[in-house]
Motif scaffolding. Structure first.
Motif, PDB file in Angstrom:
ATOM      1  N   MET B  91      69.136  33.967  74.228  1.00  0.00           N
ATOM      2  CA  MET B  91      69.717  33.129  75.271  1.00  0.00           C
ATOM      3  C   MET B  91      69.478  31.645  74.994  1.00  0.00           C
ATOM      4  O   MET B  91      70.405  30.829  75.043  1.00  0.00           O
ATOM      5  N   ILE B  92      68.252  31.303  74.650  1.00  0.00           N
ATOM      6  CA  ILE B  92      67.942  29.886  74.462  1.00  0.00           C
ATOM      7  C   ILE B  92      68.630  29.333  73.217  1.00  0.00           C
ATOM      8  O   ILE B  92      69.060  28.165  73.189  1.00  0.00           O
ATOM      9  N   ALA B  93      68.772  30.188  72.194  1.00  0.00           N
ATOM     10  CA  ALA B  93      69.460  29.737  70.979  1.00  0.00           C
ATOM     11  C   ALA B  93      70.922  29.416  71.304  1.00  0.00           C
ATOM     12  O   ALA B  93      71.457  28.375  70.896  1.00  0.00           O
ATOM     13  N   LYS B  94      71.549  30.322  72.068  1.00  0.00           N
ATOM     14  CA  LYS B  94      72.959  30.116  72.403  1.00  0.00           C
ATOM     15  C   LYS B  94      73.151  28.897  73.291  1.00  0.00           C
ATOM     16  O   LYS B  94      74.098  28.125  73.109  1.00  0.00           O
ATOM     17  N   ASP B  95      72.235  28.720  74.242  1.00  0.00           N
ATOM     18  CA  ASP B  95      72.361  27.584  75.151  1.00  0.00           C
ATOM     19  C   ASP B  95      72.139  26.266  74.421  1.00  0.00           C
ATOM     20  O   ASP B  95      72.783  25.259  74.724  1.00  0.00           O
ATOM     21  N   ALA B  96      71.222  26.283  73.463  1.00  0.00           N
ATOM     22  CA  ALA B  96      70.962  25.063  72.698  1.00  0.00           C
ATOM     23  C   ALA B  96      72.156  24.742  71.802  1.00  0.00           C
ATOM     24  O   ALA B  96      72.487  23.568  71.578  1.00  0.00           O
ATOM     25  N   LEU B  97      72.811  25.791  71.330  1.00  0.00           N
ATOM     26  CA  LEU B  97      73.954  25.603  70.433  1.00  0.00           C
ATOM     27  C   LEU B  97      75.031  24.738  71.077  1.00  0.00           C
ATOM     28  O   LEU B  97      75.678  23.926  70.410  1.00  0.00           O
ATOM     29  N   VAL B  98      75.209  24.916  72.378  1.00  0.00           N
ATOM     30  CA  VAL B  98      76.221  24.136  73.098  1.00  0.00           C
ATOM     31  C   VAL B  98      76.014  22.641  72.864  1.00  0.00           C
ATOM     32  O   VAL B  98      76.971  21.894  72.637  1.00  0.00           O
ATOM     33  N   TYR B  99      74.752  22.220  72.886  1.00  0.00           N
ATOM     34  CA  TYR B  99      74.454  20.798  72.690  1.00  0.00           C
ATOM     35  C   TYR B  99      74.699  20.361  71.251  1.00  0.00           C
ATOM     36  O   TYR B  99      75.151  19.252  70.989  1.00  0.00           O
ATOM     37  N   ALA B 100      74.401  21.232  70.314  1.00  0.00           N
ATOM     38  CA  ALA B 100      74.671  20.899  68.907  1.00  0.00           C
ATOM     39  C   ALA B 100      76.170  20.712  68.716  1.00  0.00           C
ATOM     40  O   ALA B 100      76.618  19.776  68.054  1.00  0.00           O
ATOM     41  N   GLN B 101      76.928  21.618  69.332  1.00  0.00           N
ATOM     42  CA  GLN B 101      78.386  21.536  69.198  1.00  0.00           C
ATOM     43  C   GLN B 101      78.937  20.277  69.833  1.00  0.00           C
ATOM     44  O   GLN B 101      79.877  19.661  69.322  1.00  0.00           O
ATOM     45  N   GLN B 102      78.327  19.891  70.969  1.00  0.00           N
ATOM     46  CA  GLN B 102      78.737  18.640  71.607  1.00  0.00           C
ATOM     47  C   GLN B 102      78.523  17.479  70.658  1.00  0.00           C
ATOM     48  O   GLN B 102      79.278  16.513  70.643  1.00  0.00           O
ATOM     49  N   GLY B 103      77.444  17.564  69.892  1.00  0.00           N
ATOM     50  CA  GLY B 103      77.139  16.519  68.932  1.00  0.00           C
ATOM     51  C   GLY B 103      77.863  16.753  67.615  1.00  0.00           C
ATOM     52  O   GLY B 103      77.541  16.142  66.600  1.00  0.00           O
ATOM     53  N   LYS B 104      78.822  17.672  67.626  1.00  0.00           N
ATOM     54  CA  LYS B 104      79.631  18.014  66.451  1.00  0.00           C
ATOM     55  C   LYS B 104      78.772  18.403  65.256  1.00  0.00           C
ATOM     56  O   LYS B 104      79.075  18.061  64.114  1.00  0.00           O
ATOM     57  N   ARG B 105      77.673  19.082  65.525  1.00  0.00           N
ATOM     58  CA  ARG B 105      76.794  19.514  64.442  1.00  0.00           C
ATOM     59  C   ARG B 105      76.832  21.023  64.303  1.00  0.00           C
ATOM     60  O   ARG B 105      77.097  21.747  65.263  1.00  0.00           O
ATOM     61  N   LYS B 106      76.585  21.455  63.067  1.00  0.00           N
ATOM     62  CA  LYS B 106      76.516  22.892  62.833  1.00  0.00           C
ATOM     63  C   LYS B 106      75.075  23.347  62.657  1.00  0.00           C
ATOM     64  O   LYS B 106      74.803  24.504  62.362  1.00  0.00           O
ATOM     65  N   GLN B 109      69.213  21.628  66.303  1.00  0.00           N
ATOM     66  CA  GLN B 109      68.037  20.798  66.109  1.00  0.00           C
ATOM     67  C   GLN B 109      67.132  20.836  67.334  1.00  0.00           C
ATOM     68  O   GLN B 109      67.544  21.275  68.409  1.00  0.00           O
ATOM     69  N   ARG B 110      65.927  20.345  67.129  1.00  0.00           N
ATOM     70  CA  ARG B 110      64.926  20.353  68.194  1.00  0.00           C
ATOM     71  C   ARG B 110      65.462  19.713  69.476  1.00  0.00           C
ATOM     72  O   ARG B 110      65.226  20.185  70.585  1.00  0.00           O
ATOM     73  N   LYS B 111      66.201  18.634  69.321  1.00  0.00           N
ATOM     74  CA  LYS B 111      66.676  17.937  70.516  1.00  0.00           C
ATOM     75  C   LYS B 111      67.648  18.795  71.326  1.00  0.00           C
ATOM     76  O   LYS B 111      67.758  18.643  72.545  1.00  0.00           O
ATOM     77  N   ASP B 112      68.356  19.710  70.644  1.00  0.00           N
ATOM     78  CA  ASP B 112      69.257  20.606  71.356  1.00  0.00           C
ATOM     79  C   ASP B 112      68.454  21.532  72.259  1.00  0.00           C
ATOM     80  O   ASP B 112      68.871  21.852  73.379  1.00  0.00           O
ATOM     81  N   LEU B 113      67.320  21.947  71.748  1.00  0.00           N
ATOM     82  CA  LEU B 113      66.417  22.771  72.553  1.00  0.00           C
ATOM     83  C   LEU B 113      65.946  22.005  73.785  1.00  0.00           C
ATOM     84  O   LEU B 113      65.986  22.504  74.906  1.00  0.00           O
ATOM     85  N   ASP B 114      65.519  20.778  73.529  1.00  0.00           N
ATOM     86  CA  ASP B 114      65.010  19.951  74.628  1.00  0.00           C
ATOM     87  C   ASP B 114      66.077  19.752  75.701  1.00  0.00           C
ATOM     88  O   ASP B 114      65.799  19.821  76.900  1.00  0.00           O
ATOM     89  N   ASN B 115      67.297  19.507  75.244  1.00  0.00           N
ATOM     90  CA  ASN B 115      68.393  19.327  76.203  1.00  0.00           C
ATOM     91  C   ASN B 115      68.614  20.577  77.041  1.00  0.00           C
ATOM     92  O   ASN B 115      68.806  20.510  78.258  1.00  0.00           O
ATOM     93  N   ALA B 116      68.610  21.705  76.371  1.00  0.00           N
ATOM     94  CA  ALA B 116      68.838  22.975  77.072  1.00  0.00           C
ATOM     95  C   ALA B 116      67.741  23.214  78.108  1.00  0.00           C
ATOM     96  O   ALA B 116      68.008  23.633  79.237  1.00  0.00           O
ATOM     97  N   ILE B 117      66.513  22.936  77.700  1.00  0.00           N
ATOM     98  CA  ILE B 117      65.380  23.169  78.602  1.00  0.00           C
ATOM     99  C   ILE B 117      65.487  22.290  79.837  1.00  0.00           C
ATOM    100  O   ILE B 117      65.197  22.716  80.965  1.00  0.00           O
ATOM    101  N   GLU B 118      65.939  21.078  79.609  1.00  0.00           N
ATOM    102  CA  GLU B 118      66.039  20.147  80.725  1.00  0.00           C
ATOM    103  C   GLU B 118      67.165  20.544  81.670  1.00  0.00           C
ATOM    104  O   GLU B 118      67.056  20.412  82.889  1.00  0.00           O
TER     105      GLU B 118
END
Lengths: 151, 131
Positions: B91-106, B109-118
């Motif tokens: 679940m957390i991997a998928k949720d973090a992925l959304v932020y990576a995709q927003q940043g157009k990254r494949k 990264q750690r910051k994607d995790l932080d964003n998801a957690i927040e």
């Protein structure tokens, strides 16, 4: 030999595999992200355990059971986990029952064999039991203990 | 895309095949074989007798026991927590992925995790807990 939470991490290879299987092909995961997820997973275990334990204590039980964990999931707002967890539990219980039956069948077979051997000479009996014990050494403790009881 | 759900059939086959060796022993031996499986690394899915949990039950149990209030935990409860942890990681991997995709990254990264957690309520318990 008490382990501190900090010393206990979940195996990287497994965490990585779970992550990879959850994400589409072509997506990579940085080392730092992987480490953070692994840490988060450990925190999750601790939090879920604590929550589940509250339910056990409320019911005046000393042993945490599956129901406590399910209740904890709901409390932690992970209701979406409930159905897959219940399904997994069913499969697990079936698997455990199956293996228990195999073990009990083996025990019964052994007892049956031991009974028929009581008719033979004692020497013969002891020899065979020794051989079985050697074989048993590779097998479950339960059976090894029983061997000792027979002696 | 690989399936994330464990198929029950392999587990049953293993149970039949490994019958004589696999029993309802204490958690320890079952955990050992799972740890061995994990130690052989990612050399293909070497299926242990209980392929129901990817995470080693021994490790999960040891983690649980670090809680001083926890005296005993049934095998089932350890298994369920292991399974829930698996679902959590997915679940957390998928949720973090959304932020990576927003940043157009494949690459996650750690910051994607932080964003998801927040952003996600269910992950609030993680705030302040990660290095």
């Amino acid at each position: 030999m008490a382990e501190r939470p900090e010393d206990l991490n979940l195996p990287n290879a497994v965490i990585t595999r779970i992550i990879k299987e959850a994400l589409p092909d072509g997506v990579n995961v940085s080392k730092e992200a992987r480490r953070a997820i692994s840490q988060a997973a450990s925190v999750f275990v601790l939090y879920a355990t604590s929550c589940a334990n509250n339910f056990a204590m409320k019911a005046k039980r000393k042993t945490l059971n599956a129901g406590d964990v399910l209740a904890a999931m709901e409390e932690m707002e992970f209701e979406r986990f409930l159905e897959p967890l219940r399904d997994a539990l069913e499969v697990y219980k079936k698997d455990q029952r199956g293996r228990k039956e195999v073990s009990e069948q083996k025990r019964r077979d052994k007892e049956r064999k031991a009974d028929s051997e009581n008719d033979k000479s004692r020497e013969e009996e002891e020899e065979e039991e020794e051989e079985e014990q050697q074989r048993m050494e590779e097998e479950p403790e339960e059976e090894a203990e029983e061997e000792e009881d027979d002696n | 895309m690989a399936a994330t759900v464990e198929a029950p059939v392999p587990a049953e086959q293993d149970s039949a095949r490994c019958g004589p060796e696999e029993e309802n022993r204490g958690a320890e031996v079952e955990e050992k074989s799972q740890q061995q499986q994990q130690q052989t690394g990612s050399t293909g899915p070497a299926v242990p007798h209980s392929r129901l949990s990817k995470l080693p039950l021994a490790r999960i149990k040891a983690l649980m026991k670090t809680d001083p209030d926890v005296s005993l935990a049934s095998q089932e409860s350890v298994f369920i927590i292991a399974k829930a942890t698996e679902l959590f990681v997915e679940m957390i991997a998928k949720d973090a992925l959304v932020y990576a995709q927003q940043g157009k990254r494949k690459t996650l990264q750690r910051k994607d995790l932080d964003n998801a957690i927040e952003a996600i309520d269910e992950f609030a318990f993680l705030e302040g807990t990660l290095d």
